[in-house]
Each structure stands twice: as C-alpha cells, then as structure tokens.
Write a protein that holds these residues in place. Structure first.
Motif, PDB file in Angstrom:
ATOM      1  N   ILE A  78       0.851  -1.194   0.000  1.00  0.00           N
ATOM      2  CA  ILE A  78       0.000   0.000   0.000  1.00  0.00           C
ATOM      3  C   ILE A  78       0.885   1.241   0.000  1.00  0.00           C
ATOM      4  N   VAL A  79       0.580   2.151  -0.908  1.00  0.00           N
ATOM      5  CA  VAL A  79       1.272   3.433  -0.965  1.00  0.00           C
ATOM      6  C   VAL A  79       0.501   4.411  -0.093  1.00  0.00           C
ATOM      7  N   CYS A  80       1.224   5.083   0.820  1.00  0.00           N
ATOM      8  CA  CYS A  80       0.574   5.959   1.809  1.00  0.00           C
ATOM      9  C   CYS A  80       1.269   7.316   1.825  1.00  0.00           C
ATOM     10  N   GLY A  81       0.497   8.386   1.942  1.00  0.00           N
ATOM     11  CA  GLY A  81       1.054   9.739   1.965  1.00  0.00           C
ATOM     12  C   GLY A  81       1.122  10.354   3.344  1.00  0.00           C
ATOM     13  N   ALA A  82       0.730   9.636   4.390  1.00  0.00           N
ATOM     14  CA  ALA A  82       0.723  10.200   5.742  1.00  0.00           C
ATOM     15  C   ALA A  82       2.134  10.283   6.309  1.00  0.00           C
ATOM     16  N   LYS A  83       2.406  11.340   7.033  1.00  0.00           N
ATOM     17  CA  LYS A  83       3.733  11.526   7.616  1.00  0.00           C
ATOM     18  C   LYS A  83       3.971  10.599   8.791  1.00  0.00           C
ATOM     19  N   ASN A  84       2.914  10.228   9.505  1.00  0.00           N
ATOM     20  CA  ASN A  84       3.097   9.488  10.747  1.00  0.00           C
ATOM     21  C   ASN A  84       3.047   7.973  10.588  1.00  0.00           C
ATOM     22  N   VAL A  85       2.942   7.457   9.365  1.00  0.00           N
ATOM     23  CA  VAL A  85       2.920   6.013   9.175  1.00  0.00           C
ATOM     24  C   VAL A  85       4.297   5.449   9.490  1.00  0.00           C
ATOM     25  N   ALA A  86       4.320   4.292  10.167  1.00  0.00           N
ATOM     26  CA  ALA A  86       5.598   3.686  10.548  1.00  0.00           C
ATOM     27  C   ALA A  86       5.408   2.187  10.718  1.00  0.00           C
ATOM     28  N   ALA A  87       6.511   1.466  10.574  1.00  0.00           N
ATOM     29  CA  ALA A  87       6.472   0.014  10.771  1.00  0.00           C
ATOM     30  C   ALA A  87       6.141  -0.294  12.218  1.00  0.00           C
ATOM     31  N   GLY A  88       5.370  -1.375  12.428  1.00  0.00           N
ATOM     32  CA  GLY A  88       4.991  -1.792  13.767  1.00  0.00           C
ATOM     33  C   GLY A  88       3.659  -1.237  14.229  1.00  0.00           C
ATOM     34  N   GLN A  89       3.011  -0.453  13.370  1.00  0.00           N
ATOM     35  CA  GLN A  89       1.726   0.125  13.757  1.00  0.00           C
ATOM     36  C   GLN A  89       0.556  -0.780  13.380  1.00  0.00           C
ATOM     37  N   LYS A  90      -0.526  -0.669  14.186  1.00  0.00           N
ATOM     38  CA  LYS A  90      -1.819  -1.240  13.807  1.00  0.00           C
ATOM     39  C   LYS A  90      -2.658  -0.085  13.262  1.00  0.00           C
ATOM     40  N   VAL A  91      -3.174  -0.261  12.044  1.00  0.00           N
ATOM     41  CA  VAL A  91      -3.859   0.842  11.365  1.00  0.00           C
ATOM     42  C   VAL A  91      -5.118   0.340  10.655  1.00  0.00           C
TER      43      VAL A  91
END
Length: 810
Positions: A78-91
């Motif tokens: 998935i391509v995401c434009g959010a600044k706060n996306v990071a590995a290890g997150q539940k979204v």
C-alpha cells in the motif's frame, strides 16, 4: 443527551429492538428523541492491518510504500502519503472494493509507478468527528492500540457500527442525563431488568488509609450538602482504552487521557460529575468547600483568569482556590502526564448556585449542566467508587482505604401514598391495583400495599422530579401509554373562561387601530438611555430604571415611552423607500421618581401611534395629500367613540419633544391621560423625518370609562330644523367649551352640533377668532315649530355671549 445503542445494551437487554424502535417507544412515553444517528457514515470492508515495513517511495518524497498484513492470507503493498505512518503500527486498512464516507471506492491503482493494493485510513476518512479527536490523530493516519486484532473489522474496533439516540430532555428529567437513567427508562418501557455496573470492583482494604493523607471540610453549608473524596496513588497517566474512547466520542466528548476520560465516562454513566485533582498540588491534601472572597481570582483549565464574586462556590485547599465548584477545575491542580496521586471528588452542589455562577462566568460544561438540574444525592458514593475502580484497572492506581467525606444535610427519601381509584379518576381509566403496582415495579419504584388497598410508593432519589401524587399519576399515564387512555368527558365543577375588561379593551384597540390602516408593531421593552433623554414622552418627571445586567448599552434601560421605538420603526422603513408609515403599539412603560431604586417601578399600559407621509397618493381625482394632526385625532376619536367613552377633551400643550403649536393634552373627566400632536421640528430634523404625528395615551383610564353597552334608536319619523351661528370669541377659548355650553342650554331638543368653520384675521382684531356652528334640532315625538326652535337657539347664543364674551357675527 446522546445515548449509544451499544453502550445502552450493557445495562438493559435491547436485543429485540432496533435503535429506531427504541426511539419511537421513548418518544411515545414522554422523552422525545430528536434523531437516531448512525456512527457509520458509509464505511465498508475496512479492517485492522499491521504495518510490517515502511520504505520511501522511489519517485516521490512525500509517499511511503508499506507492507501490510491485513489478515487476508497474503501481505498487501500500500502506498501511503501520511507523515506518521511507521512500521509496527496497527492501522485501519481499506481493502480493494472498500467504500468510504465521501463516496470513494477503493480500487487497485498505481501511484507514481508503484502498485497500491488498498488504503491506510485516517480518522477523518472513516467519518469520525474531527472535533472529538486529539490533534495528533487529526493530522495523520489513525494508529490503533497494539493489542488490536489483525483483520478485525474496523466497525467493531471503533464501534462505528453503533447508533446514537439524541434525547431532547425537558428540564425536569435530569435523571435521563445519564446512561443508567436512560437504561431505567428503557427497562420500564420494555418491562425488563437493569444490570448495574460493579461500582466496587477492585476496591479493597488498601495499605494506606485515605483519612491519614487527605481531609475534607464544608464551610458553605447551604451551597454544598455532601462532599466525598478518595485517594488513588501510583497512577500512570496515559491513553484510556479504545472502547472507552469510542463511547465518549459517541456521547460527543473528546478523549483526553485515562484519568480525565474515566471521570467523564462515569459522569455519563451515573449522571454524577466528578473531578480529579493532582493530590500533590493541594496543600496538605486538604479540601475546603467555601464561598469566594470578593475579587478573588482563579485561572481555570481553559487558561482564562476568572474574577470571582462572593456568591460563587469554590473548592480550595485551605490556602488557594483549586476549582469553581460544579463548573470547571483550576489549572493549578490539573492532572498532567507527571501526576501520580489523584484526589477524586464527588459531591452534591446546590443547583441554583452552580447555575448562577456558570451563567455569570459564561462557562457552560457537561458538569454544570447536570448540577444545575440537581444530581442524584445517592449517586455521589457509587459514582466515586466506580471511577476509583476504573482508575485502578486502567491507570494502575492503588486505592487508599476508605472515603473521606463531609455532610451538612441528609437526603430525605420521598414517600407518596396513592390509590388506583385516584389514578383512574384523573386519567379516566379502569386500571386495577395490580396493574398500577406492575407499572411501579417496571419503574423500579418500591411499593407497599395497605390493607385498604392504598399504595405507598418509595420514590428513588434518581427521580427528583417526582414529589407529588400527580407526578406518580403522570408516570402511570405514560407507562400505560397515552394512546391507551380513553377519551372521556370532564367531570366536576368547571369555570368558563372569559376576558377581563382590560383585555377586551386591548383587543378592541388593536382591531380599531388596524381597521384605520395602522400596522401593529412590537418593540423592545429595553431602550437606550439617550432615547429617553431626547424624548421623555408624557412622563418627563420619571427616572429611568437601569438594568443590572443589560444585553448592550442600546438595551440597558426600561422604557418610559413607546414613541422613540416607533420612530425607529418609521426611520427603518424610510431608509427602505417606505415613506408612508402608520404604526401603533400597545405596551408598558416603567415609571419611578426614585433615582436609587428601592421599590419596583410603576407599570403603565400605553397605546402609542405614529403616522407620517401621505394620506392619499396623487390621483386624477385630486392631488396628493399629507397626513396631519386631524388624521391621527380622528383615528383616536373613532376608537374612543367605539368604546362609548364620554368626557374627553383637548387642551393646548407644549410637552418636550412635541411641536409647541400643534400639540394637545388629552383629558378624560378633567384628568390628563396623554398627548397627541406633531413632533418638534428640531427633533424631526435630528431623526431625519418628515412631518410626523404621534399619540400616546394611557389605556387604563380608557378601559375604566369604557361603556360596552350599545343603545339602539329608531330612525327619526319627524323632520329636523337646522340653525347656523358664527361667533367671535377670544382665540384662547377652546371650541369644545363652546360646544359643551350650547349643548347644555339647548338640552334634549338639540340632536347634533357641528363646527364647520374657524376663521382668524385682521378684521376680527388681535387675539380673536370666528367659529361657525351648525345646530340640528329634532324630537322623536313630534314636529318642532320654527318659533320654539328660534327661541331655544336664541337662548344658546345668549348663553355663549354671557359665558365667553362671544359676539354674534351678522
């Protein structure tokens, strides 16, 4: 009050009913539901995903390429434009084919040459209310708690598959300002039980006694009847559990942290507002509930410094105020991330005191809303325990042993005796005692049945609106069902309604003034003191009465005349090219001679009118004609004649604001009751008005002298004889006096007298005027002779000559 359907189902079994059906039943039983709103704004096929990796997009600096496990058997790119996306997150992840509230359907796509197999969503994209979300959540994707299950539907995780019933409560139903209150209401309607939360779960004997570390004192006994506190130590301030955040947002409250969220959650649950203090910021852990000192200040949680007044109730630590009781806490005792010890407050504050303070400070809060309507005095301790239990569970706190409290007044339970016969008498029903007992049982009202069949009902403290027998009858009516109450005729003594004489006169005045072509207006009772100074009206000796808390300077004084606002209406219309205006108003003026008001002002009911512009427009049959003094005088005399009032006279007058030569004082039986005339030319110019004529008269003396009887006379059978006379008198002699004297002398044979000419000029001499009359003589019994009419006419002329020095013009 917003009631979450899912949250409600924790207390009462509503599984067999939809939210819409519950709304219908609530409305039919007396609590109106304004709307049933779904929290799902159109979300489909959105699940919880786990971001395994996050790498920078090869061709776009602001895009990231993420590998996401969404529980679909294989990872998604998935391509995401959010600044706060990071590995290890539940979204939240919108899968291919998912639908979002803005109508967007997620499809397989390529973004800058990289394939995207879904979309990582923000809270806004899921249709959640931005206003209720923390700022960090508003600005990026929604990060879910670590223990959220991968692949679970986001509808379940965020409780989006919920519906919210918005209750439109009347002021007496403060009990329904809580989830438990709504649950009791639903249970009564459906006839089922209420499952109460375990308020004391996890509360046991702590190693520390609360009384050893905190103390409570109530100095303002009238404003606070009960204050209770618990001490919770070792808390860790952080986020509250997601389920709690969801319920708060469904109720319209923004989550802040676990401590504040728990106090808000319990407030919504029990209807009992709570407040959490940082115990380390209180001097010696002491609480003193007292009234404020004059000029005392407190910076509240909204970072505004408030200047307090002596009637305002404060929570202090003995040295400084730390909260405005029932309204808002102080910034100096706020719970922060570093807080480890909590003093938890639960109290019963006087509703009137909280209401007055809240309104004066302009501070309206969920807490003040509930305190204003009086909270349940028996919920103070259960709510305190419930919040302490949740803080131990979700903030890691250790609850100190015991509750520290102070009371100034004990709550007296309400007990009401009633019988089924009395209920049936009021409602016209045929309910048995067993049916009535069943209704009270559904309401969870304990009932004792006497040997004579009477019922003694013990009203729970949560229902503070029930204090009398008729209140219980209303409960029976709404639970039995208004639709089930039969239509019956009233029995007993009835009193037919009617209008008082004054009310009738008001109606007649409105009808006659409207029939004369005037439009009724209603203006403000409050006015600008400058308007009173410019135009004092008929009561120039009165002192203006200033309001204690005016809306604005333009509405800061009680009016002493209605005319200034009528002139504002004329000016408003003239500014919109409406030059021909005729308006009237019936309203009160407020009069007093006191500069420093110690008694209530006198209220006088006035009829005021104002006309300006043309009487008739230009027409081929005649020229345009402007209104004048006699137009308004004629309108007024038409009303007076319709009311059958006699003894009305006019005298030249020069009140302030009126034209000195075109104004008359209106007198009734010799007593002044108002003025009629033209505005002073200087005042007209200052207000940018053309010639304007105004009337202001007291209605009370008109009503007192009005004669409602109507006398009918047969049409005359015999001819009349008319005589004219023209008299020269002093210019100061009122024509009305001449008419009155002639009528007195002529007696019953005089049918009418009409002035048809008034003349002044040099030929008559200085200070003289000529007045010509036409007198009509007739009797209903016979034909008059010329001789007797001439003799009677001569006597009338002689009386006028003798009384007023009149000279007969030849």
């Amino acid at each position: 009050m917003k009631v979450s359907y899912q949250w409600l189902s924790q207390y009462v079994d509503v599984s067999g009913y939809t939210a819409a059906e519950l709304a219908e039943k609530l409305t039919r039983s007396g609590i109106e539901v304004d709307i049933v709103e779904s929290r799902n704004k159109g979300v489909e096929h959105v699940v919880v995903g786990y971001v395994k990796t996050r790498e920078k997009h090869p061709d776009a600096d602001k895009l990231s390429v993420c590998t996401v496990d969404a529980g679909q058997g294989e990872d998604l790119q998935i391509v995401c434009g959010a600044k706060n996306v990071a590995a290890g997150q539940k979204v939240p992840v919108a899968l291919i084919g998912a639908k979002l509230p803005d109508g967007l359907v997620i499809k397989r796509a390529k973004l800058r040459g990289v394939e995207s197999q879904g979309m990582i969503c923000s809270a806004k994209e899921l249709g959640l209310n931005d206003r209720l979300l923390p700022k960090e959540i508003q600005e990026g994707i929604l990060v879910l708690p670590e223990d959220t299950q991968i692949g679970q539907s986001i509808l379940e995780v965020l409780a989006i598959d919920d519906e919210v019933l918005e209750l439109d409560l009347t002021p007496n139903r403060s009990d329904a300002l809580s989830m438990l209150g709504a649950a009791y209401e639903i249970a009564a309607i459906l006839g089922c039980e209420v499952k109460l939360p375990d308020a004391e779960a996890g509360i046991g004997g702590g190693a520390v006694r609360a009384a050893d570390k905190i103390s409570v004192k109530i100095t303002a006994a009238e404003q606070c009847s009960h204050y209770a506190a618990r001490l919770i130590e070792g808390v860790q301030v952080g986020k509250s559990p997601l389920w709690m955040q969801n319920r708060l947002m469904a109720a319209g409250i923004r989550p802040i942290n676990n401590i504040v969220d728990i106090t808000n959650y319990v407030m919504l649950e029990y209807g009992q507002p709570l407040h959490a203090f940082d115990a380390d910021k209180l001097a010696n852990g002491h609480i003193d509930v007292r009234l404020a000192n004059a000029g005392e200040k407190l910076v509240t949680l909204d970072d505004v410094e408030r200047t307090l007044e002596p009637h305002m109730l404060l929570i202090t630590d003995g040295t400084k105020p730390v909260a405005i009781a029932g309204v808002m806490g102080g910034a100096n005792s706020e719970v922060t991330e570093g807080t480890t010890r909590i003093l938890l407050e639960s109290a019963k504050f006087d509703g009137g005191s909280v209401r007055k303070t809240s309104r004066q400070l302009g501070l309206r809060s969920e807490a003040s809303l509930r305190f204003e309507k009086e909270v349940n005095p028996e919920a103070v301790i259960p709510a305190l325990n419930r919040a302490a239990s949740l803080m131990a569970q979700y903030a890691g706190g250790q609850i100190a042993e015991g509750i520290v409290e102070a009371r100034t007044k004990e709550h007296k339970p309400v007990t009401i005796a009633i019988t089924a016969d009395r209920i049936n008498q009021y409602l016209g029903t045929q309910l048995s005692a067993a049916q009535v007992k069943d209704i009270f049982a559904r309401l969870h009202f304990p009932v004792e049945e006497g040997a004579d069949g009477s019922l003694t009902v013990h009203v729970p403290s949560r229902r503070g609106d029930i204090t009398r027998t008729v209140d219980l009858i209303e409960e029976v009516a709404r639970l039995h069902g208004y639709d089930n109450i039969p239509t019956t005729l009233m029995s007993g003594v009835t009193t037919p309604g009617s209008l008082t004489k004054e009310q009738k006169i008001r109606r007649i005045a409105r009808e006659r003034m409207t029939a004369a072509g005037l439009h009724e207006v209603v203006t403000y009772t409050f006015t600008d003191p400058k308007l009173i100074e410019e135009f004092p009206g008929a009561f120039k000796e009165t002192q203006p009465v200033a309001l204690a808390m005016p809306m604005s300077e333009e509405h800061s004084t009680l009016r002493t005349s209605l005319i200034p606002h009528l002139l504002e209406v004329i000016g408003y219309n003239r500014n919109r090219n409406m030059d021909d205006v005729a308006v009237f108003e019936i309203g009160k003026a407020f009069l007093t001679q006191q500069k420093a008001l110690t008694e209530l002002p006198e209220e006088r009911l006035l009829l005021s009118a104002a006309i300006t512009g043309k009487r008739q427009d230009m027409h081929w049959t005649g020229k345009a004609a402007a209104v004048d003094f006699y137009d308004l005088k004629g309108i007024f005399e038409n009303l007076v004649g319709y009311l059958g009032i006699e003894g009305l006279t006019y005298a030249a007058a020069q009140p302030e604001g009126y034209h000195p030569g075109r104004t008359a004082e209106i007198r009734l039986d010799g007593k002044a009751i108002g003025y009629i005339g033209q505005l002073h030319p200087a005042y007209q110019k200052a207000k940018d008005l053309e010639d304007t004529y105004v009337l202001e008269v007291e209605l009370e003396p008109l009503a007192a002298n009005a004669n409602g009887s109507i006398a009918y006379r047969a049409l005359p059978r015999y001819p009349a004889i008319s005589r004219d006379m023209a008299l020269v008198v002093d210019a100061a002699v009122p024509v009305a006096d001449l008419v009155a004297k002639a009528s007195e002398v002529a007696g019953d044979l005089l049918e009418s007298i009409q002035v048809f000419d008034v003349f002044t000029g040099e030929r008559l001499g200085a200070g003289k005027k000529s007045v010509a009359f036409s007198l009509v003589y007739r009797t209903p019994e016979r034909t008059l002779t010329d001789e007797e009419v001439s003799e009677l006419h001569a006597k009338a002329v002689a009386a006028l000559e003798q009384t007023f020095g009149a000279e007969l013009r030849k």
